[in-house]
Design an enzyme around this catalytic site. Structure first.
Site: not given
Ligand code: ME8
Length: 652
Positions: A19, A22, A127, A130, A144, A147, A298, A301
Site C-alpha cells: 500500500h 510501503h 503482540c 508487532c 498495544c 494494533h 490510519k 484494510k
Molecule cells: O515491520 N506510513 O513490516 P511491515 C508510512 N517486517 N510507512 C508505512 C506505513 C504508513 N502508514 N505503513 C507501512 C515490518 N509503512 C517488518 C520489518 S525489517 C528487518 C522487518 C512502511 O510490513 C514503513 O517503511 O509492517 C514501515 O516501517 C514498514 O512499512 C513496516 O512494514
C-alpha cells in the site's frame, strides 16, 4: 572519490498487500539511489519480504493454505508492484531464501559462541501484530497502542540474547555519532528508552507452538524469533546476492537503513546490539520517516481506505504520486494523504506550474522559431532568474543529503512561479507580433525553457520517467548517472540551441476535479474487493514447490489433432483423436467445449498432451491422456508449441 551507499527498505510482512506506506519507503530508496547516482556516487538498493512469524501462520491458516504458499503469493505481489512502477531495486530478498537461512544460522552460532545466548523460562506479553513482547510501559489501557489489541500472556522456556550487555556500548555509539539516527527526535526517543535497563531479548519459539521459522542451529526443537531472523536480511543479502555475488565489503560500510517510526526500536536497539555481538561493524545511518495517514485515519484494510500503488498508477500516474508524497511529507513527521489534496497539488504545481510553463514557452518557440533559438546577451531580468536558479542548485545537494528533499522540491516550485512571473512581465506574445523584437523574444523563450530543463534535471530522482521525457524533448540527452555533474547539468545557459521544438506533448494534463469522485469511488471499490478476496479463499495459491524428479515423472508429448467432435450428451466435453506418433491416434476427452464450441477448428493443430496419464474410463469411452491448456478467469486456450514439431516429440 565516489561514495558507495547501500539503501535498504524494511522487508515487508507478507500479511498485507503493498500500500501507500510501503510504497513511500520503497520509492524513497529508489529516489535516493537516483539522487546519489546523479550526484556522482555509487548506490545499491535492496528490498524484500519478511516471511516468518506467527502473523503469517495465522493469515495462511485463515485461507487454508500453507505458510509457504501464502508467502509466495504475496511476496510476488510486492515484487510485481515494484517492477510495474519502475522501482530500480538491485536485489529482492525473501527470508525464506536459502542464502538467508544459512546466514541466520551462521550468525546464531557466532553469537552463541560469543557466550551471548542462554536458556531460560520467560513470561511476557506478546503482540502478534508487532511480533514482539511489549513492556508494561508500552501498553495503553492494557492494549498495544499500534494494533489496539491486548497482547497475549506467554510463558515458556526459550533462548535469550544478552542484549542488555551492549546497552552502554550502544548509548556511547549514539552519543558519539549524533547523526546516526535521523531526525534528532528519534535519536532522543531511543536514548530516553535506553535510560531504563535494557532487557535481554527472547530469540526463539518452541516448535510446539510455531514451526514456521528458521531452526536454531543448536536446538532443533526451536525456531528463530522473527525479528532476529528478519534484521539479518540487510547483511545476508549482501553476503550473497541473488546472482551469487558477495558485495559485503563493497557496500556494508555505506549502509543507510530507511524505515518508518513503527520499527524504530528494533532497528535502533535490537539490530545494533546483534551486530555488536556478531562482530559486524554497525550500519552507517538510520533514517526514520513518519506515518502516512489517510485523511485523519490510519490505513486499514477493513476500512478499505488502503491506496494500492498499481491502481493509483493506472488512474493518476505513480510519478505524480511520488511528487506529492516527497513534497508533502516533512521527513520524520506524519503526513496525511487525501485525493483532494493530491489533485490540488498536482494541478497547481505540475499542471499549472511546470507543465504550463513548458507548454507556453514551447508553444511560442514552435510557432516563431521551430527550434530552440541561440543564446543572446542576458538582461538584468534573466540574470536575476539565473541567480535564483543557481541558489536552488546550491542548496540541492545539502537538502537531499540531510533528507530535506521536500525543501528542494519546494524550491523548484518557487523557481517555476518566479519564471511564470518573469514571462508574464515580459509578455513574449506581444514580442511575437513585432518582427523587430525577434531577439528579445528568443531571449525570453529560451530562458523560460531553460528553467524547465533545470527543473527536470533537479526533479529527475522524484519523477524519473517524466523528467527524462521532458529533458529529451528539450534536447538534453546527457546522462543522469553522475558522469556529468549536477552543477553542469543544471547550469543556466546550458540548454542546447537548434533543437527542433514541435508542439509540446501534454506532460501534465489537468486532472478534472469533477471526475475525481467517480475515479476514487472505483478505486475504493477495487481496494475493498481486494481486501475481501484476501479474507476469503479467492487467492489462488501458488502450488507447493516440486523438485525436478517430481516433474520428470510427467511425460509430455506433442500431439496433432486429427479428429475433433463435440460430445452431444455432455455439456463440457469434446472428443479428440490425437496423433502422438504411435500406431494409432489416441482418444482424449477434454472439458473445453464452452471455449471450443466448434471443435473442428482444432484439427491440424499441435497440442501438448500428458502421455503417461493413467487411461480413464469415461461414460463415452476411454480417455488416453490429457490436453494442456492455458486458462484464467473466463479464458481458455489449448497449449501448443511453436515451429514444426513431429507428433510424439517429447516436451520438457
Ligand atoms: O515491520 N506510513 O513490516 P511491515 C508510512 N517486517 N510507512 C508505512 C506505513 C504508513 N502508514 N505503513 C507501512 C515490518 N509503512 C517488518 C520489518 S525489517 C528487518 C522487518 C512502511 O510490513 C514503513 O517503511 O509492517 C514501515 O516501517 C514498514 O512499512 C513496516 O512494514
Amino acid at each position: 572519490m565516489t561514495r558507495k551507499i547501500y539503501f535498504t527498505t524494511p522487508i515487508y510482512y507478507v500479511n498485507a498487500e503493498p500500500h501507500i506506506g510501503h510504497l513511500y519507503t520503497t520509492a524513497l530508496a529508489d529516489m535516493l539511489k537516483r539522487y546519489y547516482q546523479l550526484a556522482g556516487n555509487n548506490a545499491y538498493f535492496q528490498t524484500g519480504t519478511d516471511e516468518h512469524g506467527e502473523k503469517i501462520v495465522q493469515a495462511a491458516d485463515k485461507l487454508g493454505i500453507t505458510p509457504k504458499q501464502f508467502c509466495d503469493n504475496i511476496s510476488g505481489k510486492f515484487r510485481d508492484a515494484w517492477d510495474n512502477i519502475n522501482i530500480n531495486y538491485d536485489d529482492f530478498i525473501r527470508t525464506t531464501d536459502a542464502r538467508h537461512k544459512t546466514y541466520v544460522q551462521d550468525i546464531l552460532t557466532r553469537v552463541q559462541e560469543a557466550g551471548d545466548i542462554y536458556f531460560d523460562e520467560y513470561t511476557g506479553k506478546y503482540c502478534v501484530g508487532c511480533e514482539r513482547y511489549l513492556t508494561d510501559t508500552e501498553l495503553v489501557d492494557g492494549k498495544c497502542p499500534d494494533h489496539q489489541t491486548a497482547p497475549k500472556e506467554v510463558k515458556e522456556a526459550n533462548y535469550f540474547f544478552k542484549m542488555g550487555k551492549y546497552q552502554q556500548q550502544l548509548i556511547q555509539h549514539i552519543e558519539e555519532n549524533p547523526d546516526w539516527i535521523r531526525p534528532e527526535r528519534f535519536k532522543n526517543e531511543v536514548l530516553s528508552f535506553l535510560k531504563s535497563p535494557l532487557e535481554d531479548l527472547c530469540i526463539s519459539r518452541p516448535k510446539t507452538r510455531l514451526e514456521w521459522g528458521i531452526e536454531l542451529p543448536f536446538d532443533n526443537k526451536y525456531v528463530t524469533y522473527v525479528w532476529f531472523d528478519a534484521l539479518l536480511n540487510y547483511v545476508s543479502g549482501l553476503k550473497e546476492t541473488s546472482n551469487g555475488k558477495n558485495l559485503f565489503d563493497e557496500y556494508w560500510q555505506g549502509c543507510n537503513h530507511l524505515i518508518a517510526k513503527d520499527i524504530l526500536k528494533t532497528h535502533a536497539i535490537y539490530w545494533p546490539t546483534m551486530l555488536m555481538s556478531a562482530g559486524i561493524p554497525l550500519f552507517n545511518q538510520l533514517d526514520v520517516h513518519g506515518y502516512w495517514m489517510i485523511g485523519e485515519s490510519k490505513m486499514s484494510k477493513s476500512l478499505g481506505n488502503v491506496i494500492r500503488p498499481l491502481s493509483f498508477d493506472a488512474a493518476f500516474g505513480i510519478e505524480n504520486l511520488r511528487y506529492f508524497l516527497f513534497k508533502e511529507m516533512k521527513f520524520g513527521a506524519d503526513s496525511s494523504f487525501t485525493y483532494d489534496l493530491f489533485v490540488e497539488r498536482y494541478n497547481s504545481d505540475l499542471a499549472n506550474g511546470l507543465g504550463n510553463l513548458l507548454a507556453r514557452n514551447a508553444g511560442l518557440v514552435a510557432k516563431n522559431f521551430g527550434a530552440i533559438p541561440a543564446a543572446t546577451d542576458l538582461t538584468e531580468a534573466e540574470k536575476e532568474l539565473a541567480d535564483k536558479a543557481q541558489k536552488v542548485v546550491d542548496a540541492y545537494r545539502q537538502n537531499f543529503e540531510s533528507r530535506q528533499f521536500a525543501k528542494s522540491i519546494e524550491d523548484v516550485c518557487g523557481l517555476i512561479s518566479e519564471t511564470d512571473k518573469y514571462i508574464t512581465l515580459m509578455e513574449p506574445w506581444k514580442m511575437a507580433k513585432d518582427e523587430n523584437r525577434k531577439n528579445e523574444l528568443a531571449r525570453v523563450l529560451r530562458s523560460g525553457l531553460e528553467i524547465c530543463r533545470i527543473a527536470a534535471v533537479l526533479l529527475s530522482p522524484v519523477m524519473p520517467k517524466k523528467c527524462t521525457e521532458i529533458l529529451a524533448y528539450l534536447g538534453e540527452t546527457r546522462p543522469l548517472d553522475g558522469s556529468v555533474s549536477i552543477e553542469e547539468l543544471a547550469a543556466f545557459g546550458a540548454i542546447a540551441e537548434g533543437i527542433e521544438i514541435s508542439k509540446p506533448p501534454r506532460f501534465f494534463p489537468r486532472i478534472d476535479e469533477a471526475a475525481l469522485s467517480s475515479i476514487t469511488a472505483q478505486m475504493q471499490a477495487e481496494a475493498e474487493a481486494a481486501a475481501k478476496a484476501a479474507q476469503s479463499r479467492e487467492i489462488e495459491p501458488i502450488k507447493e514447490q516440486i523438485i525436478i524428479d517430481d516433474f520428470a515423472k510427467v511425460q509430455l508429448k506433442v500431439g496433432k489433432v486429427v479428429e475433433a467432435y463435440p460430445v452431444e450428451e455432455a455439456k463440457k466435453l469434446i472428443r479428440l483423436m490425437v496423433d502422438v506418433g504411435e500406431e494409432k491416434p489416441r482418444q482424449v476427452f477434454a472439458g473445453i467445449k464452452s471455449h471450443y464450441p466448434q471443435p473442428e477448428q482444432l484439427i491440424g493443430q499441435n497440442v501438448i498432451i500428458v502421455a503417461n496419464l493413467k487411461p480413464r474410463k469415461m461414460k463415452f469411452g476411454m480417455s488416453e491422456g490429457m490436453v494442456l491448456a492455458a486458462s484464467g478467469d473466463d479464458r481458455l486456450v489449448a497449449a501448443t508449441v511453436l515451429g514444426n514439431p513431429h507428433p510424439g516429440d517429447g516436451v520438457s
